[in-house]
Design an enzyme around this catalytic site. Structure first.
Site, PDB file in Angstrom:
ATOM      1  CE  LYS A  22      52.991  38.980  42.113  1.00  0.00           C
ATOM      2  NZ  LYS A  22      52.181  38.908  43.344  1.00  0.00           N
ATOM      3  CE  LYS A  55      51.853  42.580  41.825  1.00  0.00           C
ATOM      4  NZ  LYS A  55      50.889  42.170  42.873  1.00  0.00           N
ATOM      5  CG  ASP A 112      51.981  41.403  46.337  1.00  0.00           C
ATOM      6  OD1 ASP A 112      52.446  40.720  47.273  1.00  0.00           O
ATOM      7  OD2 ASP A 112      51.984  41.040  45.153  1.00  0.00           O
TER       8      ASP A 112
END
Length: 230
Positions: A178, A149, A87
């Protein structure tokens, strides 16, 4: 439901014992993955061995302003240590400066070193205008990211339905979404799931899945939404 969750274990003050307790919680629920601090990757991989829970980590966290070379080196070490997913935080300042090409190149360099493993790009939507959210999402897709995300959870703002809709509309179905930051209850998760969110980053895993378990056991529903349909 458990398969939608990346359990966040990222607070800088966590002790080894607290990290272990969260890893055990993740294993108990059988969630999709944990997202741990880079220094905790070997600990996580070892403790979760034999469980279905993957280990993910963060790159350029939490500000995104490290150099591309530093992000690449961090990503390479994380993968060598056993991380299955990355991430990464986009360079928010470059994005806000209008240098979308630099942001795209930064992401593409991490995607390249990941060699097909999942890379999620954290936009940090709390800092961005709607147009910037769209531009960043599109840049992440062009760079080959697997997910976009919302947030790190450290910027004073988290996932919102408004931003998630913008992100879902900006990228193709090949790119997943996400939601992270402020996802602390089942109703919030279900609302976001209904608009196309694929994964949830949260530290409230126990609360959310305990609620799901109660619903299953009682045959009840959360508000007007039937959790079993997700």
């Amino acid at each position: 439901m458990a398969a939608l969750i990346d359990h966040a274990i990222l607070k800088p003050e966590l002790t080894d014992a607290e990290v272990d307790a969260d890893l055990d919680l993740a294993a108990r629920w059988g969630i999709f993955s944990v997202c741990v601090r880079p220094s905790d990757i070997p600990r996580s991989v070892a403790r979760l061995a034999g469980t279905p829970v993957a280990t993910g980590t963060v790159i350029g966290f939490p500000h995104g302003s490290t150099s591309t070379a530093a992000k690449v080196a961090e990503a390479r070490r994380a993968l060598d240590d056993g991380a299955a997913e990355l991430d990464m935080v986009q360079h928010v300042g470059r994005l806000r400066s209008g240098d979308v090409a630099a942001v795209e190149d930064d992401i593409a360099a991490v995607v390249a070193v990941a060699e097909g493993r999942v890379v999620k790009v954290i936009l940090e939507t709390a800092f961005l205008t709607d147009d910037e959210v769209v531009a960043a999402s599109k840049a992440a897709e062009r760079a080959g990211a697997s997910f976009v995300k919302t947030s790190t959870g450290f910027a004073g703002g988290g996932a919102t339905v408004h931003h998630l809709r913008l992100m879902r509309g900006a990228v193709s179905p090949a790119v997943r979404i996400k939601a992270s930051g402020g996802v602390r209850g089942l109703d919030t998760l279900l609302e976001m799931r209904a608009i196309g969110v694929d994964r949830f980053g949260t530290s409230a895993t126990d609360v959310i899945l305990s609620d799901v378990q109660r619903l299953v056991e009682t045959g009840a529903t959360s508000g007007e939404t039937d959790a079993s349909s997700y």
